[in-house]
Design a protein around this motif. Structure first.
Motif: not given
Length: 410
Positions: A100-111
């Motif tokens: 899947f694609e990450n739409p955020k600049a940084t990410i530390h958690q997924i749901a």
């Protein structure tokens, strides 16, 4: 005897008419389905604090189920933002891979939104900027507790090392355990939400300075009682202040076989020029109470205005288009109802059309009985009944004495 019967009827009528009841109407809705009905402060004032006596009925008097809509109080809300799933590959008895694609600049958690399951899955997560070369983030971690008793799916939050990969990949190990059904992948945002409040106006606010005790007393009077959750102070001077304040209510205390009121402390709060002079307090539902501000050796605060608010409450009910509905409350004999609809409130959409309550009427309400008493409640009427009763007794006593004299042999 007819006079006696009249007195009994009048006294009975006095008891019947003294019963309290509040009614109102719900505006006609244009479509069938669930509707949100905000309860005005006037309805809440004449209801039990927990709304146990609140009912909705249709034109035939049939009770309409409802549930109280939570979430109008100050707190936090979570919103789910979905990520685009680029591919899903399943190799039987081996593994399932989701990219899947990450739409955020940084990410530390997924749901992950997952269909209910009694399984425990092993998974690994990796990241990439080109979907060709992948780098590890989590390896062989366990995903468990995949069952939600309130819904058919469960939302699981997975913490990952803070990263800025454009693409993320999850590999589920299916070698010994059947696959799980992942419905959505995204992330959860937590937002602070302020309480939705309604301003309420007391009958009287009195600000009194007590120099001997170095205090300012603010007396609040409601008729009838009102629920209060928030106070707002407009303080003109001084520019800098920090004062402790306490809220008191009056309680009855037995002393020397007499009942006398005494103040009981409920809450303590601080008024500070460095903070907003908005005070959230535990729910208060009283007719009379007062605030005492400790001035110590400082000049009293110049208070321009005090505003009182209560948290807004709504109920959700299934209404039919063009049908007439009304609400009733202020019945001390009723307890909180138990409706099936309560079991579905967590899975229902709360972005609902509104239905308004109007034409509120109080039959012999607290306000009427205190401020505009009816003829049945006035002291002179009670004494009239007592006098009539006394005259009746005297009349029949004199008749009895006269009859006894006439029947006595000479």
């Amino acid at each position: 005897m007819k006079l006696n019967k009249l007195i009994v009827i009048l006294l009975a009528a006095n008891g019947v008419l003294a019963q309290h009841k509040t009614t109102a109407k719900i505006e006609t809705v244009k479509e069938n389905g669930l509707h949100k009905i905000v309860l005005p402060p006037e309805i809440r004032s004449f209801s039990k604090e927990e709304l146990g006596d609140f009912r909705i009925v249709d034109a035939k008097g049939t009770e309409i189920p409802y549930y109280i809509l939570q979430g109008n109080t100050e707190g936090y809300t979570r919103s789910f933002s979905e990520c685009k799933i680029l591919s899903e590959t399943r190799i039987p008895k081996s593994k399932t891979t989701l990219i899947f694609e990450n739409p955020k600049a940084t990410i530390h958690q997924i749901a992950l939104s997952i269909t209910n399951s009694d399984l425990t899955k092993t998974y690994s997560i990796s990241g990439s900027d080109d979907q060709k070369e992948w780098f590890g983030l989590i390896n062989n971690s366990l995903l468990k507790d995949l069952e939600n008793s309130q819904d058919t799916h469960v939302l699981k939050l997975i913490n990952i090392p803070l990263s800025s990969y454009r693409y993320l990949k999850i590999d589920f190990n299916d070698k010994k355990i059947l696959p799980i059904n992942v419905l959505k992948i995204g992330f959860v945002s937590t937002d602070t939400n302020s309480a939705i409040v309604d301003e309420i106006t007391p009958n009287k606010i009195k600000i009194q300075q007590i120099p001997s005790e170095k205090k300012t007393r603010i007396s609040i009077n409601f008729r009838p009682a009102q629920i209060v959750n928030q106070l707002r102070f407009a303080i003109k001077s001084p520019n800098l202040f920090q004062r402790q304040a306490k809220i008191y209510i009056y309680k009855q205390k037995q002393t020397n076989r007499k009942s006398a009121p005494f103040p009981e402390e409920l809450f303590t709060f601080e008024l500070n020029s460095n903070a907003k002079t908005i005070v959230t307090i535990p729910q208060l539902f009283e007719k009379e109470w007062f605030i005492e501000i400790e001035n110590q050796d400082n000049p009293p605060l110049t208070i321009e205005k005090i505003q009182l608010f209560q948290n807004q409450i709504a109920v959700v009910a299934d209404l039919k288009a063009n049908e007439k509905y009304s609400v009733t409350t202020q019945n001390p004999k009723l307890q909180s109802p138990i409706y099936d609809l309560e079991n579905f409130k967590n899975s229902l959409d709360h972005n609902l059309p509104a239905a308004k309550i109007y034409d509120i009427k109080h039959l012999n309400s607290h306000k009427t009985s205190l401020d505009n008493p009816s003829i049945w409640q006035k002291p002179w009427f009670m004494w009239l009944c007592i006098s009539l009763g006394g005259l009746t007794i005297l009349y029949f006593t004199s008749r009895l004495v006269k009859d006894m004299k006439n029947n006595t042999p000479n």
